[in-house]
Design a protein around this motif. Sequence first.
Motif, PDB file in Angstrom:
ATOM      1  N   ILE A   1       0.222   3.616  -2.790  1.00 22.58           N
ATOM      2  CA  ILE A   1      -1.057   4.320  -2.719  1.00 22.58           C
ATOM      3  C   ILE A   1      -0.925   5.547  -1.833  1.00 22.58           C
ATOM      4  O   ILE A   1      -1.415   6.632  -2.177  1.00 22.58           O
TER       5      ILE A   1
ATOM      6  N   GLU B   1      -0.747   1.704 -10.942  1.00 22.67           N
ATOM      7  CA  GLU B   1      -2.148   1.563 -11.378  1.00 22.67           C
ATOM      8  C   GLU B   1      -3.133   1.658 -10.219  1.00 22.67           C
ATOM      9  O   GLU B   1      -4.115   2.408 -10.275  1.00 22.67           O
ATOM     10  N   ARG B   2      -2.885   0.895  -9.154  1.00 24.09           N
ATOM     11  CA  ARG B   2      -3.804   0.943  -8.012  1.00 24.09           C
ATOM     12  C   ARG B   2      -3.720   2.295  -7.318  1.00 24.09           C
ATOM     13  O   ARG B   2      -4.728   2.820  -6.827  1.00 24.09           O
TER      14      ARG B   2
ATOM     15  N   TRP C   1       0.807  -1.218   0.000  1.00 18.79           N
ATOM     16  CA  TRP C   1       0.000   0.000   0.000  1.00 18.79           C
ATOM     17  C   TRP C   1       0.842   1.272   0.000  1.00 18.79           C
ATOM     18  O   TRP C   1       0.297   2.363  -0.125  1.00 18.79           O
TER      19      TRP C   1
ATOM     20  N   HIS D   1     -13.577  -4.589  -7.068  1.00 20.24           N
ATOM     21  CA  HIS D   1     -13.582  -4.046  -5.707  1.00 20.24           C
ATOM     22  C   HIS D   1     -14.488  -2.823  -5.591  1.00 20.24           C
ATOM     23  O   HIS D   1     -15.154  -2.631  -4.573  1.00 20.24           O
TER      24      HIS D   1
ATOM     25  N   MET E   1      -5.889   4.648  -9.169  1.00 17.84           N
ATOM     26  CA  MET E   1      -7.306   4.366  -8.919  1.00 17.84           C
ATOM     27  C   MET E   1      -7.759   5.035  -7.617  1.00 17.84           C
ATOM     28  O   MET E   1      -8.794   5.710  -7.576  1.00 17.84           O
TER      29      MET E   1
ATOM     30  N   ILE F   1      -8.128  -7.241  -5.045  1.00 21.00           N
ATOM     31  CA  ILE F   1      -7.582  -6.695  -3.809  1.00 21.00           C
ATOM     32  C   ILE F   1      -7.914  -7.586  -2.615  1.00 21.00           C
ATOM     33  O   ILE F   1      -7.064  -7.856  -1.763  1.00 21.00           O
TER      34      ILE F   1
END
Length: 258
Positions: A147, A162-163, A144, A238, A166, A214
């Motif tokens: 993120i 990519e995440r 994480w 998700h 998002m 996820i």
Amino acid sequence: MNLNAPTFSQFDHDGLKISFFDEGEPSGDPVLLIHGFASTATVNWVHPGWLKTLGEAGYRVIALDNRGHGASDKPRDAEAYRPWVMATDAVALLDHLGIEKAHFMGYSMGARISTFAALANPERIRSLVLGGLGIGMTDGVGDWDPIADALVAPSVDDVTHERGRMFRMFAEQTKSDRDALAACIRGSRDLVEHSDMGKIDIPTLIGVGTKDDIAGSPQELAALMPNAQALDIPNRDHMLAVGDRVFKAAVLEFYASL
């Protein structure tokens, strides 16, 4: 999408103002809804139709904006977001409303918070619905840190993960405080031990979208628990599984069986 926003109130806990709504059938069995990371009570539970679905089924529907989210206070210290700390906000809301016991339903991070609440205060929880989180509860859901970095990057255009992109785009869409969210994601990722999951004998439904990359397997998580069942939410990822009609129907059926 159901856009009629409920009326929010606030209460004080742990030096923070926590925002919540209390809607549905006042005399019905209470359901406490705990939203996911970078979301809000409105985005997670009102827009996808959960307030309407549960209210029309005769339940009292309560949801809070988790600390760091929505209209609740937003500390910058990652330690303020440990899941067992966030779980105390949920239990304190029951105290504030004079509710002895409620159904807890959490999505993603909210499922993790609900599980920590169940470990600390099982006597307050009538049932658990864990959405958007399967065996990732115990085994982790990946890295994480990108993120957190994406949330505090100068621009979404600077984010290549990519995440991370998002969640950055979702945080902007929900007009979130991105610094608070970065602290939250650094503090809220504690895992639950396999042995601790086995101690939770509260009736539990675990629902995960079949395209969710996820959450991890709901069947594997259910297998660790003495009184849990798994639900595959067909063809949902998700972000989309939360409002799915299969999920809603399964939850109503689950509640009716208790």
